[in-house]
Design a protein around this motif. Structure first.
Motif, mmCIF file in Angstrom:
data_model
loop_
_atom_site.group_PDB
_atom_site.id
_atom_site.type_symbol
_atom_site.label_atom_id
_atom_site.label_comp_id
_atom_site.label_asym_id
_atom_site.label_seq_id
_atom_site.Cartn_x
_atom_site.Cartn_y
_atom_site.Cartn_z
ATOM 1 N N GLU A 1 1.303 3.091 13.477
ATOM 2 C CA GLU A 1 1.411 3.367 14.923
ATOM 3 C C GLU A 1 1.297 4.869 15.219
ATOM 4 O OE1 GLU A 1 4.675 -0.250 15.531
ATOM 5 O OE2 GLU A 1 5.243 1.819 15.941
ATOM 6 N N MET A 2 1.424 5.683 14.205
ATOM 7 C CA MET A 2 1.509 7.135 14.441
ATOM 8 C C MET A 2 0.136 7.767 14.656
ATOM 9 S SD MET A 2 4.538 8.178 11.797
ATOM 10 C CE MET A 2 4.395 9.915 12.112
ATOM 11 N N GLU A 3 0.177 8.871 15.379
ATOM 12 C CA GLU A 3 -1.051 9.585 15.708
ATOM 13 C C GLU A 3 -1.677 10.202 14.459
ATOM 14 O OE1 GLU A 3 -1.918 13.162 18.759
ATOM 15 O OE2 GLU A 3 -0.186 11.877 19.184
ATOM 16 N N ALA A 4 -2.992 10.176 14.364
ATOM 17 C CA ALA A 4 -3.696 10.779 13.217
ATOM 18 C C ALA A 4 -3.498 12.298 13.234
ATOM 19 C CB ALA A 4 -5.173 10.441 13.302
ATOM 20 N N GLU A 5 -3.512 12.898 12.076
ATOM 21 C CA GLU A 5 -3.484 14.369 11.931
ATOM 22 C C GLU A 5 -2.355 15.015 12.723
ATOM 23 O OE1 GLU A 5 -6.559 16.469 10.891
ATOM 24 O OE2 GLU A 5 -7.502 14.741 9.961
ATOM 25 N N SER A 6 -1.166 14.412 12.728
ATOM 26 C CA SER A 6 -0.065 14.952 13.531
ATOM 27 C C SER A 6 1.052 15.544 12.668
ATOM 28 C CB SER A 6 0.502 13.841 14.429
ATOM 29 O OG SER A 6 0.907 12.732 13.631
ATOM 30 N N ILE A 7 0.924 15.453 11.357
ATOM 31 C CA ILE A 7 2.026 15.836 10.456
ATOM 32 C C ILE A 7 1.586 16.984 9.536
ATOM 33 C CG2 ILE A 7 3.494 14.973 8.550
ATOM 34 C CD1 ILE A 7 4.135 13.635 11.255
ATOM 35 N N ASN A 8 2.449 17.985 9.392
ATOM 36 C CA ASN A 8 2.113 19.103 8.499
ATOM 37 C C ASN A 8 2.470 18.835 7.044
ATOM 38 O OD1 ASN A 8 3.065 20.489 11.285
ATOM 39 N ND2 ASN A 8 1.392 21.635 10.358
ATOM 40 N N CYS A 9 3.569 18.097 6.859
ATOM 41 C CA CYS A 9 4.117 18.030 5.501
ATOM 42 C C CYS A 9 4.938 16.745 5.344
ATOM 43 C CB CYS A 9 5.018 19.261 5.338
ATOM 44 S SG CYS A 9 5.892 19.376 3.794
ATOM 45 N N VAL A 10 4.706 16.048 4.245
ATOM 46 C CA VAL A 10 5.489 14.840 3.963
ATOM 47 C C VAL A 10 6.356 15.119 2.741
ATOM 48 C CG1 VAL A 10 5.344 12.420 3.213
ATOM 49 C CG2 VAL A 10 3.766 13.290 4.943
ATOM 50 N N ILE A 11 7.649 14.839 2.866
ATOM 51 C CA ILE A 11 8.558 14.989 1.722
ATOM 52 C C ILE A 11 9.293 13.670 1.609
ATOM 53 C CG2 ILE A 11 10.509 16.268 0.772
ATOM 54 C CD1 ILE A 11 9.629 18.592 2.571
ATOM 55 N N THR A 12 9.142 13.006 0.468
ATOM 56 C CA THR A 12 9.724 11.672 0.422
ATOM 57 C C THR A 12 10.049 11.189 -0.978
ATOM 58 O OG1 THR A 12 9.505 9.469 1.425
ATOM 59 C CG2 THR A 12 7.552 10.316 0.279
ATOM 60 N N SER A 13 11.029 10.315 -1.035
ATOM 61 C CA SER A 13 11.421 9.652 -2.265
ATOM 62 C C SER A 13 11.456 8.157 -1.969
ATOM 63 C CB SER A 13 12.817 10.167 -2.659
ATOM 64 O OG SER A 13 13.265 9.537 -3.804
ATOM 65 N N PRO A 14 10.343 7.464 -2.226
ATOM 66 C CA PRO A 14 10.324 6.017 -1.945
ATOM 67 C C PRO A 14 11.256 5.301 -2.919
ATOM 68 C CG PRO A 14 8.118 6.858 -2.522
ATOM 69 C CD PRO A 14 9.094 7.936 -2.836
ATOM 70 N N PRO A 15 11.611 4.040 -2.624
ATOM 71 C CA PRO A 15 12.408 3.308 -3.613
ATOM 72 C C PRO A 15 11.659 3.290 -4.941
ATOM 73 C CG PRO A 15 12.128 2.031 -1.581
ATOM 74 C CD PRO A 15 11.251 3.226 -1.458
ATOM 75 N N TYR A 16 12.342 3.561 -6.035
ATOM 76 C CA TYR A 16 11.686 3.533 -7.345
ATOM 77 C C TYR A 16 11.451 2.076 -7.736
ATOM 78 C CZ TYR A 16 13.314 8.358 -7.653
ATOM 79 O OH TYR A 16 13.565 9.673 -7.420
ATOM 80 N N TRP A 17 10.550 1.853 -8.689
ATOM 81 C CA TRP A 17 10.227 0.478 -9.044
ATOM 82 C C TRP A 17 11.380 -0.188 -9.809
ATOM 83 C CZ3 TRP A 17 8.483 -1.927 -13.919
ATOM 84 C CH2 TRP A 17 8.177 -3.279 -13.721
ATOM 85 N N GLY A 18 11.862 -1.290 -9.253
ATOM 86 C CA GLY A 18 12.793 -2.159 -9.965
ATOM 87 C C GLY A 18 14.184 -1.615 -10.197
ATOM 88 N N LEU A 19 14.571 -0.584 -9.505
ATOM 89 C CA LEU A 19 15.849 0.036 -9.836
ATOM 90 C C LEU A 19 16.984 -0.245 -8.874
ATOM 91 C CD1 LEU A 19 14.894 3.498 -11.305
ATOM 92 C CD2 LEU A 19 15.465 1.386 -12.471
ATOM 93 N N ARG A 20 16.655 -0.638 -7.645
ATOM 94 C CA ARG A 20 17.753 -0.793 -6.702
ATOM 95 C C ARG A 20 17.414 -1.835 -5.649
ATOM 96 N NH1 ARG A 20 22.022 1.209 -3.609
ATOM 97 N NH2 ARG A 20 22.912 2.524 -5.213
ATOM 98 N N ASP B 1 15.533 -7.331 3.870
ATOM 99 C CA ASP B 1 14.188 -7.916 3.819
ATOM 100 C C ASP B 1 13.153 -6.837 4.112
ATOM 101 O OD1 ASP B 1 15.048 -10.385 3.250
ATOM 102 O OD2 ASP B 1 14.539 -11.296 5.186
ATOM 103 N N GLY B 2 12.050 -6.900 3.385
ATOM 104 C CA GLY B 2 10.957 -5.960 3.641
ATOM 105 C C GLY B 2 11.037 -4.696 2.809
ATOM 106 N N GLN B 3 12.077 -4.587 1.993
ATOM 107 C CA GLN B 3 12.208 -3.359 1.194
ATOM 108 C C GLN B 3 11.125 -3.287 0.119
ATOM 109 O OE1 GLN B 3 15.614 -3.326 -1.600
ATOM 110 N NE2 GLN B 3 15.917 -5.468 -1.018
ATOM 111 N N LEU B 4 10.748 -2.077 -0.224
ATOM 112 C CA LEU B 4 9.825 -1.860 -1.328
ATOM 113 C C LEU B 4 10.617 -1.603 -2.607
ATOM 114 C CD1 LEU B 4 7.100 0.423 0.291
ATOM 115 C CD2 LEU B 4 7.125 -2.044 0.006
ATOM 116 N N GLY B 5 9.952 -1.758 -3.748
ATOM 117 C CA GLY B 5 10.569 -1.395 -5.023
ATOM 118 C C GLY B 5 10.907 -2.575 -5.913
ATOM 119 N N LEU B 6 10.848 -3.816 -5.359
ATOM 120 C CA LEU B 6 11.225 -4.977 -6.176
ATOM 121 C C LEU B 6 10.012 -5.829 -6.564
ATOM 122 C CD1 LEU B 6 14.477 -6.013 -4.281
ATOM 123 C CD2 LEU B 6 14.269 -4.685 -6.393
#
Ligand SMILES: C[S@@+](CC[C@H](N)C(=O)[O-])C[C@H]1O[C@@H](n2cnc3c(N)ncnc32)[C@H](O)[C@@H]1O
Length: 346
Positions: A28-47, A52-57
């Protein structure tokens, strides 16, 4: 923006947080609107975040990587051409040593294994997610119990193949690692941060993250004051106090112009945010990412914002912040934290 942007769950003093799935909201977000992404997604299989809808499993590393690719394709769309991405990922060991049929992934590092009830969920845009505790009948190709999965590098190579520039791997070395009861390999004390870019040339303020140079006036080194980001600055002995005084009188800017380039091993203690029952970023880990990767007044995005650490530091450093988080409880935690920051400043 594709078809309009939903209302934020929180929007105050330059920080906006959306509640929902990262991929759906990124679309839904506007293209080319962000300067910098800093993120720690759920790691694979750890938590299991218990939602519902969570990533990592996902059942296999390949499935996890393919979902990450989808998220990062949208990240690339919303990122400015000269934008930077700082992606934190940790690794895990496959199996528990009790045989494949258990299909347990041994928790390693900051995200502890915590599996709940069995339920298969449909994730719009990603396909089916495997439920917590899911037992696959197919062994992921080549993985044997006890194998290091290598998830961070699997993701990094997939992103590179997909068009991202992989500019640096940074080792987050933890002086206070999780204790492990292992006797046949070293104790794991690091995670990765990958610096990824959309273009060959991009915004990078090297001066803002220069470390104090070890030998500002030659390699005649006495007691060192270590910088967590690499170089240590050597203070001269008492006999050479003249130098120390001159150094102390310099502005930060002058010190930096005499400083050394930030290095790829960062020694930073884990700092749990007390009210969060999951792994959060230590603020010191993301300060250099924001300073080097986002111009003052620019926009930082964390599509898996959790307790809002990246947003709180962005605010403190004079950047705007956008977070996306699936779990309302965590957004409420971020709200509390962000209002606390304001109180702290008073
Ligand atoms: C490792 S935590 C991030 C912690 C964060 N860096 C901090 O400092 O608090 C990962 C976060 O991703 C969230 N999450 C899991 N699946 C998601 C999804 N599909 N969309 C958005 N957020 C999700 C989890 O609820 C969790 O808060």
């Amino acid at each position: 923006m594709v078809g309009g942007m939903r209302k934020p769950y929180y929007d105050h003093a330059g920080i906006t947080i959306y509640h929902g799935d990262a991929l759906t909201i990124l679309k839904e977000m506007e293209a080319e609107s962000i300067n910098c992404v800093i993120t720690s997604p759920p790691y694979w299989g750890l938590r299991d975040y218990g939602i519902d809808g969570q990533l990592g499993l996902e059942a296999t590393p390949e499935l996890y990587v393919s979902k990450m690719l989808k998220v990062f394709q949208e990240i690339r769309r919303v990122l400015k051409t000269d934008g930077t991405v700082w992606l934190n990922l940790g690794d895990s060991y496959f199996g528990s040593g009790q045989g494949w049929s258990k299909n347990k992934i041994h928790a390693e590092g900051k995200q502890a294994s915590n599996r709940g009830s069995v339920k298969r969920t449909w994730l719009a845009g990603y396909g089916y997610s495997k439920p917590p505790g899911y037992i696959s009948s197919k062994q992921p190709k080549g993985l044997k119990p006890k194998d290091l999965v290598g998830i961070p590098w699997r993701v990094a190579f997939a992103l590179q193949t997909d068009g991202w520039w992989l500019r640096s791997d940074i080792i987050w070395a933890k002086p206070n690692p999780m204790p492990e009861s292992v006797a046949d390999r070293p104790t794991k004390t690091h995670e990765y941060i990958f610096l990824l870019t959309k273009s060959k040339k991009y915004y990078f303020d090297q001066n803002s993250v220069k470390t104090l140079s070890r030998y500002p006036e030659g390699p005649n080194s006495p007691d060192k004051i270590k910088s967590p980001y690499g170089q240590g600055f050597s203070r001269r002995s008492d006999k050479q106090t003249g130098f120390n005084e001159r150094w102390d009188q310099m502005s930060k800017q002058e010190q930096r112009s005499n400083g050394a380039n930030i290095r790829t091993v960062w020694n930073i203690a884990t700092m749990p945010y007390l009210e969060a029952h999951f792994a959060t970023f230590p603020e010191k880990l993301i300060e250099p990412c924001i300073l080097a990767g986002c111009p003052s007044g620019g926009v930082v995005l964390d599509p898996f914002s959790g307790s809002g650490t990246a947003l709180a530091v962005s605010k403190r450093l004079g950047r705007l912040g956008i977070g996306i988080e699936l779990k309302k409880d965590y957004i409420n935690l971020s709200k509390k934290r962000l209002s606390q920051e304001v109180l702290d400043l008073k």
